[in-house]
Write a protein that holds these residues in place. Structure first.
Motif, PDB file in Angstrom:
ATOM      1  N   ASP A   1      -9.545   3.122   1.166  1.00 43.05           N
ATOM      2  CA  ASP A   1      -8.082   2.976   1.132  1.00 43.05           C
ATOM      3  C   ASP A   1      -7.691   1.503   1.025  1.00 43.05           C
ATOM      4  OD1 ASP A   1      -7.643   5.702   1.303  1.00 43.05           O
ATOM      5  OD2 ASP A   1      -7.483   5.678   3.510  1.00 43.05           O
ATOM      6  N   LEU A   2      -8.375   0.651   1.773  1.00 43.58           N
ATOM      7  CA  LEU A   2      -8.075  -0.786   1.736  1.00 43.58           C
ATOM      8  C   LEU A   2      -8.395  -1.388   0.370  1.00 43.58           C
ATOM      9  CD1 LEU A   2      -9.383  -1.838   5.259  1.00 43.58           C
ATOM     10  CD2 LEU A   2      -6.997  -1.638   4.513  1.00 43.58           C
ATOM     11  N   LEU A   3      -9.488  -0.962  -0.219  1.00 37.37           N
ATOM     12  CA  LEU A   3      -9.849  -1.474  -1.534  1.00 37.37           C
ATOM     13  C   LEU A   3      -8.860  -1.007  -2.604  1.00 37.37           C
ATOM     14  CD1 LEU A   3     -13.741  -1.110  -1.407  1.00 37.37           C
ATOM     15  CD2 LEU A   3     -12.403  -3.234  -1.434  1.00 37.37           C
ATOM     16  N   ARG A   4      -8.388   0.224  -2.490  1.00 36.95           N
ATOM     17  CA  ARG A   4      -7.382   0.707  -3.452  1.00 36.95           C
ATOM     18  C   ARG A   4      -6.067  -0.043  -3.283  1.00 36.95           C
ATOM     19  NH1 ARG A   4      -9.316   6.835  -3.227  1.00 36.95           N
ATOM     20  NH2 ARG A   4     -10.786   6.682  -4.956  1.00 36.95           N
ATOM     21  N   PHE A   5      -5.706  -0.370  -2.050  1.00 38.55           N
ATOM     22  CA  PHE A   5      -4.505  -1.178  -1.816  1.00 38.55           C
ATOM     23  C   PHE A   5      -4.670  -2.562  -2.440  1.00 38.55           C
ATOM     24  CE2 PHE A   5      -2.456  -4.463   0.754  1.00 38.55           C
ATOM     25  CZ  PHE A   5      -1.126  -4.103   0.556  1.00 38.55           C
ATOM     26  N   LEU A   6      -5.829  -3.172  -2.229  1.00 34.16           N
ATOM     27  CA  LEU A   6      -6.112  -4.476  -2.826  1.00 34.16           C
ATOM     28  C   LEU A   6      -6.040  -4.412  -4.340  1.00 34.16           C
ATOM     29  CD1 LEU A   6      -7.023  -7.426  -2.599  1.00 34.16           C
ATOM     30  CD2 LEU A   6      -9.393  -6.589  -2.532  1.00 34.16           C
ATOM     31  N   GLU A   7      -6.541  -3.331  -4.922  1.00 35.23           N
ATOM     32  CA  GLU A   7      -6.490  -3.166  -6.366  1.00 35.23           C
ATOM     33  C   GLU A   7      -5.047  -3.132  -6.873  1.00 35.23           C
ATOM     34  OE1 GLU A   7      -8.515  -0.227  -9.657  1.00 35.23           O
ATOM     35  OE2 GLU A   7      -7.736   0.671  -7.811  1.00 35.23           O
ATOM     36  N   ARG A   8      -4.170  -2.397  -6.172  1.00 34.56           N
ATOM     37  CA  ARG A   8      -2.755  -2.325  -6.566  1.00 34.56           C
ATOM     38  C   ARG A   8      -2.089  -3.696  -6.474  1.00 34.56           C
ATOM     39  NH1 ARG A   8      -2.974   2.299  -3.350  1.00 34.56           N
ATOM     40  NH2 ARG A   8      -1.793   1.257  -1.703  1.00 34.56           N
ATOM     41  N   VAL A   9      -2.394  -4.446  -5.427  1.00 35.55           N
ATOM     42  CA  VAL A   9      -1.834  -5.795  -5.274  1.00 35.55           C
ATOM     43  C   VAL A   9      -2.299  -6.686  -6.412  1.00 35.55           C
ATOM     44  CG1 VAL A   9      -1.868  -7.874  -3.833  1.00 35.55           C
ATOM     45  CG2 VAL A   9      -1.541  -5.632  -2.776  1.00 35.55           C
TER      46      VAL A   9
ATOM     47  N   MET B   1      -2.091   1.731  19.615  1.00 38.06           N
ATOM     48  CA  MET B   1      -1.163   1.088  18.728  1.00 38.06           C
ATOM     49  C   MET B   1      -1.102   1.773  17.379  1.00 38.06           C
ATOM     50  SD  MET B   1      -1.351  -2.875  19.042  1.00 38.06           S
ATOM     51  CE  MET B   1      -0.643  -3.690  20.370  1.00 38.06           C
ATOM     52  N   ASN B   2      -2.158   1.646  16.643  1.00 38.78           N
ATOM     53  CA  ASN B   2      -2.179   2.207  15.306  1.00 38.78           C
ATOM     54  C   ASN B   2      -3.159   3.371  15.292  1.00 38.78           C
ATOM     55  OD1 ASN B   2      -1.960   2.716  12.645  1.00 38.78           O
ATOM     56  ND2 ASN B   2      -2.584   0.679  11.945  1.00 38.78           N
ATOM     57  N   ASP B   3      -2.602   4.570  15.233  1.00 43.43           N
ATOM     58  CA  ASP B   3      -3.447   5.754  15.308  1.00 43.43           C
ATOM     59  C   ASP B   3      -4.092   6.086  13.965  1.00 43.43           C
ATOM     60  OD1 ASP B   3      -2.803   6.026  17.936  1.00 43.43           O
ATOM     61  OD2 ASP B   3      -1.128   7.388  17.560  1.00 43.43           O
ATOM     62  N   THR B   4      -3.506   5.572  12.867  1.00 40.71           N
ATOM     63  CA  THR B   4      -4.044   5.891  11.551  1.00 40.71           C
ATOM     64  C   THR B   4      -4.933   4.751  11.078  1.00 40.71           C
ATOM     65  OG1 THR B   4      -2.141   4.963  10.464  1.00 40.71           O
ATOM     66  CG2 THR B   4      -2.078   7.322  10.938  1.00 40.71           C
ATOM     67  N   ALA B   5      -6.187   4.938  11.193  1.00 45.99           N
ATOM     68  CA  ALA B   5      -7.137   3.934  10.737  1.00 45.99           C
ATOM     69  C   ALA B   5      -7.387   4.152   9.253  1.00 45.99           C
ATOM     70  CB  ALA B   5      -8.435   4.033  11.520  1.00 45.99           C
ATOM     71  N   LEU B   6      -7.261   3.097   8.498  1.00 48.14           N
ATOM     72  CA  LEU B   6      -7.485   3.192   7.058  1.00 48.14           C
ATOM     73  C   LEU B   6      -8.972   3.017   6.767  1.00 48.14           C
ATOM     74  CD1 LEU B   6      -4.512   1.022   5.776  1.00 48.14           C
ATOM     75  CD2 LEU B   6      -4.683   3.505   5.792  1.00 48.14           C
ATOM     76  N   SER B   7      -9.427   3.792   5.829  1.00 47.95           N
ATOM     77  CA  SER B   7     -10.828   3.672   5.451  1.00 47.95           C
ATOM     78  C   SER B   7     -11.011   2.443   4.556  1.00 47.95           C
ATOM     79  CB  SER B   7     -11.288   4.933   4.714  1.00 47.95           C
ATOM     80  OG  SER B   7     -10.678   4.987   3.430  1.00 47.95           O
ATOM     81  N   ARG B   8     -12.228   2.055   4.398  1.00 46.46           N
ATOM     82  CA  ARG B   8     -12.543   0.925   3.513  1.00 46.46           C
ATOM     83  C   ARG B   8     -12.089   1.232   2.094  1.00 46.46           C
ATOM     84  NH1 ARG B   8     -15.229  -3.671   2.887  1.00 46.46           N
ATOM     85  NH2 ARG B   8     -16.650  -3.966   1.141  1.00 46.46           N
TER      86      ARG B   8
END
Length: 112
Positions: free
Chosen positions: A10-18, A1-8
């Motif tokens: 990357d997820l934390l930086r996304f959370l920071e932007r939100v 399904m999702n071939d691009t696994a996000l690293s932890r």
């Protein structure tokens, strides 16, 4: 399904932007409320003082007033007009009724 696994990370930086977006929105709300409060206070400061005396009229503005009130009386109707003390004295002497709640005749020293 999702071939691009996000690293932890990357997820934390996304959370920071939100969260930065949420914080910016909250700060805009605070600034809007502060502006509204300043406008309210400015409006209150600019509001003219209530008149010292009121004459209340009926539907016919050309007729004699119905009642005399002290300024700020809670019983004064919407068709009240601010006047000076001499005008109220003359109106009371001419037979205009004094409000039984605020007693402008007592305030002016005119008693029956």
């Amino acid at each position: 399904m999702n071939d691009t696994a996000l690293s932890r990370l990357d997820l934390l930086r996304f959370l920071e932007r939100v969260q930065e977006g949420d914080l910016a929105r909250t700060r805009r709300w605070i600034a809007d409320e502060e502006r509204k409060e300043r406008e309210r206070q400015t409006g209150e400061a600019a509001r003219p003082a209530p008149p010292d005396w009121l004459l209340e009229y009926g539907l016919n503005r050309d007729a004699m007033p119905n009642a005399a009130h002290v300024g700020g009386c809670h019983m004064a109707g919407k068709r009240s007009k601010g006047v000076d003390s001499e005008t109220v004295r003359r109106a009371l002497a001419a037979g205009v009724k004094a409000c039984t709640h605020c007693r402008p005749d007592s305030e002016l020293g005119i008693l029956d």
